[in-house]
Motif scaffolding. Sequence first.
Motif, PDB file in Angstrom:
ATOM      1  N   VAL A  31       0.835  -1.203   0.000  1.00  0.00           N
ATOM      2  CA  VAL A  31       0.000   0.000   0.000  1.00  0.00           C
ATOM      3  C   VAL A  31       0.872   1.257   0.000  1.00  0.00           C
ATOM      4  N   LYS A  32       1.943   1.266   0.799  1.00  0.00           N
ATOM      5  CA  LYS A  32       2.821   2.432   0.870  1.00  0.00           C
ATOM      6  C   LYS A  32       3.499   2.704  -0.466  1.00  0.00           C
ATOM      7  N   LYS A  33       3.945   1.627  -1.142  1.00  0.00           N
ATOM      8  CA  LYS A  33       4.646   1.791  -2.414  1.00  0.00           C
ATOM      9  C   LYS A  33       3.693   1.878  -3.605  1.00  0.00           C
ATOM     10  N   GLY A  34       2.428   1.504  -3.371  1.00  0.00           N
ATOM     11  CA  GLY A  34       1.464   1.559  -4.457  1.00  0.00           C
ATOM     12  C   GLY A  34       1.700   0.526  -5.530  1.00  0.00           C
ATOM     13  N   SER A  35       2.389  -0.580  -5.171  1.00  0.00           N
ATOM     14  CA  SER A  35       2.703  -1.622  -6.141  1.00  0.00           C
ATOM     15  C   SER A  35       2.908  -2.954  -5.428  1.00  0.00           C
ATOM     16  N   THR A  36       2.541  -4.040  -6.115  1.00  0.00           N
ATOM     17  CA  THR A  36       2.773  -5.388  -5.564  1.00  0.00           C
ATOM     18  C   THR A  36       4.196  -5.864  -5.828  1.00  0.00           C
ATOM     19  N   GLU A  37       4.972  -5.078  -6.610  1.00  0.00           N
ATOM     20  CA  GLU A  37       6.358  -5.414  -6.943  1.00  0.00           C
ATOM     21  C   GLU A  37       6.446  -6.864  -7.464  1.00  0.00           C
ATOM     22  N   ASP A  38       7.337  -7.684  -6.864  1.00  0.00           N
ATOM     23  CA  ASP A  38       7.487  -9.068  -7.322  1.00  0.00           C
ATOM     24  C   ASP A  38       6.720 -10.066  -6.460  1.00  0.00           C
ATOM     25  N   PHE A  39       5.865  -9.584  -5.586  1.00  0.00           N
ATOM     26  CA  PHE A  39       5.051 -10.485  -4.782  1.00  0.00           C
ATOM     27  C   PHE A  39       4.022 -11.178  -5.674  1.00  0.00           C
ATOM     28  N   GLU A  40       3.679 -12.413  -5.303  1.00  0.00           N
ATOM     29  CA  GLU A  40       2.713 -13.201  -6.059  1.00  0.00           C
ATOM     30  C   GLU A  40       1.387 -13.277  -5.304  1.00  0.00           C
ATOM     31  N   GLY A  41       0.275 -13.312  -6.045  1.00  0.00           N
ATOM     32  CA  GLY A  41      -1.045 -13.359  -5.422  1.00  0.00           C
ATOM     33  C   GLY A  41      -1.551 -14.765  -5.163  1.00  0.00           C
ATOM     34  N   LEU A  42      -0.911 -15.768  -5.786  1.00  0.00           N
ATOM     35  CA  LEU A  42      -1.401 -17.140  -5.674  1.00  0.00           C
ATOM     36  C   LEU A  42      -1.468 -17.656  -4.237  1.00  0.00           C
ATOM     37  N   PRO A  43      -0.479 -17.386  -3.374  1.00  0.00           N
ATOM     38  CA  PRO A  43      -0.584 -17.892  -1.999  1.00  0.00           C
ATOM     39  C   PRO A  43      -1.847 -17.423  -1.279  1.00  0.00           C
ATOM     40  N   TYR A  44      -2.274 -16.180  -1.520  1.00  0.00           N
ATOM     41  CA  TYR A  44      -3.460 -15.648  -0.846  1.00  0.00           C
ATOM     42  C   TYR A  44      -4.739 -16.231  -1.438  1.00  0.00           C
ATOM     43  N   ILE A  45      -4.722 -16.472  -2.740  1.00  0.00           N
ATOM     44  CA  ILE A  45      -5.873 -17.095  -3.402  1.00  0.00           C
ATOM     45  C   ILE A  45      -6.059 -18.523  -2.894  1.00  0.00           C
ATOM     46  N   CYS A  46      -4.960 -19.260  -2.807  1.00  0.00           N
ATOM     47  CA  CYS A  46      -5.023 -20.647  -2.339  1.00  0.00           C
ATOM     48  C   CYS A  46      -5.418 -20.717  -0.870  1.00  0.00           C
ATOM     49  N   THR A  47      -4.901 -19.792  -0.072  1.00  0.00           N
ATOM     50  CA  THR A  47      -5.226 -19.788   1.355  1.00  0.00           C
ATOM     51  C   THR A  47      -6.694 -19.437   1.585  1.00  0.00           C
ATOM     52  N   PHE A  48      -7.234 -18.533   0.780  1.00  0.00           N
ATOM     53  CA  PHE A  48      -8.660 -18.209   0.880  1.00  0.00           C
ATOM     54  C   PHE A  48      -9.513 -19.436   0.588  1.00  0.00           C
ATOM     55  N   LEU A  49      -9.171 -20.143  -0.475  1.00  0.00           N
ATOM     56  CA  LEU A  49      -9.916 -21.348  -0.843  1.00  0.00           C
ATOM     57  C   LEU A  49      -9.792 -22.414   0.233  1.00  0.00           C
ATOM     58  N   SER A  50      -8.576 -22.622   0.714  1.00  0.00           N
ATOM     59  CA  SER A  50      -8.342 -23.624   1.752  1.00  0.00           C
ATOM     60  C   SER A  50      -9.099 -23.280   3.034  1.00  0.00           C
ATOM     61  N   SER A  51      -9.038 -22.015   3.441  1.00  0.00           N
ATOM     62  CA  SER A  51      -9.734 -21.589   4.668  1.00  0.00           C
ATOM     63  C   SER A  51     -11.241 -21.760   4.534  1.00  0.00           C
ATOM     64  N   SER A  52     -11.756 -21.470   3.355  1.00  0.00           N
ATOM     65  CA  SER A  52     -13.197 -21.612   3.125  1.00  0.00           C
ATOM     66  C   SER A  52     -13.627 -23.075   3.246  1.00  0.00           C
ATOM     67  N   LEU A  53     -12.840 -23.968   2.648  1.00  0.00           N
ATOM     68  CA  LEU A  53     -13.180 -25.392   2.716  1.00  0.00           C
ATOM     69  C   LEU A  53     -13.018 -25.945   4.132  1.00  0.00           C
ATOM     70  N   TRP A  54     -11.985 -25.479   4.859  1.00  0.00           N
ATOM     71  CA  TRP A  54     -11.806 -25.941   6.235  1.00  0.00           C
ATOM     72  C   TRP A  54     -12.926 -25.432   7.142  1.00  0.00           C
ATOM     73  N   THR A  55     -13.412 -24.236   6.873  1.00  0.00           N
ATOM     74  CA  THR A  55     -14.567 -23.727   7.621  1.00  0.00           C
ATOM     75  C   THR A  55     -15.783 -24.614   7.371  1.00  0.00           C
ATOM     76  N   TYR A  56     -15.978 -24.953   6.120  1.00  0.00           N
ATOM     77  CA  TYR A  56     -17.080 -25.841   5.731  1.00  0.00           C
ATOM     78  C   TYR A  56     -16.919 -27.212   6.381  1.00  0.00           C
ATOM     79  N   TYR A  57     -15.686 -27.721   6.393  1.00  0.00           N
ATOM     80  CA  TYR A  57     -15.394 -29.014   7.023  1.00  0.00           C
ATOM     81  C   TYR A  57     -15.687 -28.961   8.521  1.00  0.00           C
ATOM     82  N   GLY A  58     -15.257 -27.899   9.186  1.00  0.00           N
ATOM     83  CA  GLY A  58     -15.476 -27.763  10.618  1.00  0.00           C
ATOM     84  C   GLY A  58     -16.944 -27.651  10.976  1.00  0.00           C
ATOM     85  N   LEU A  59     -17.722 -27.002  10.119  1.00  0.00           N
ATOM     86  CA  LEU A  59     -19.155 -26.878  10.361  1.00  0.00           C
ATOM     87  C   LEU A  59     -19.895 -28.189  10.090  1.00  0.00           C
TER      88      LEU A  59
END
Length: 245
Positions: A31-59
């Motif tokens: 946010v400070k630099k206004g750029s994602t630079e060389d960071f990748e978005g895939l880890p956050y996408i995968c973690t969102f999906l995984s967390s959603s399924l684990w929530t579903y599993y726990g319920l």
Amino acid sequence: MRTLSFILGVMGNVSSLLIFASPIQTFSRIVKKGSTEDFEGLPYICTFLSSSLWTYYGLTKPSGYLIATVNSVGVVLEFIYIILFLIYAPPLKRVKTGIFVAILDVGFLGAAVLVTRLAIHGTLRVTVIGLLCVGLTIFMYGSPLASMKTVITTRSVEYMPFFLSFFLFINGGIWTFYSVLERDIFVGVPNGTGFVFGAAQLILYAIYRQANRADSGVQGLEEARQRLIQSSAVNGEDDDKITAP
């Protein structure tokens, strides 16, 4: 035994929360630099999906509330990270990230929930959701491998956040122990894998952090030499008298 597993479950919740919160520093930088630079978005996408399924599993699973509560928090945090990544990513990376979000976090997740709710019933539903969670969590733990490749290529740990790797290591160990006590293979297999991947990332971090320090030392000496040359020139001294350290 139940008391110990409960304590481990609470510890696992704490370590999982630390994992979910660990990218805050990274996104503060983005946010400070206004750029994602060389960071990748895939880890956050995968973690969102995984967390959603684990929530579903726990319920869905009886007595799975400890799994559901912490992962529901993860869903919220990862959603925020993805939105910020899409805002600050350059156009091509934004399109690429958006495609992954549509395929994994919307299409795959929606299909998984619909199929298991409408076509699968009873204990088989828990089994199927558990298998999905295992696959996605292993993929989530493996997604930082892209960052590891960047570290090896650039000989820099700048784009592999230390705390994320550290908490993956701790979290994997705690939940693996918990799964042994609870005899829950769906929790044990992916977190055991996460424990191994986390250890590998920490080893890589230690190796290339030392390399970064060595490079910084050489760079610092060169900068000092240049400043000395400039200072001598200002004072009218002969540059030929100045030699490299």
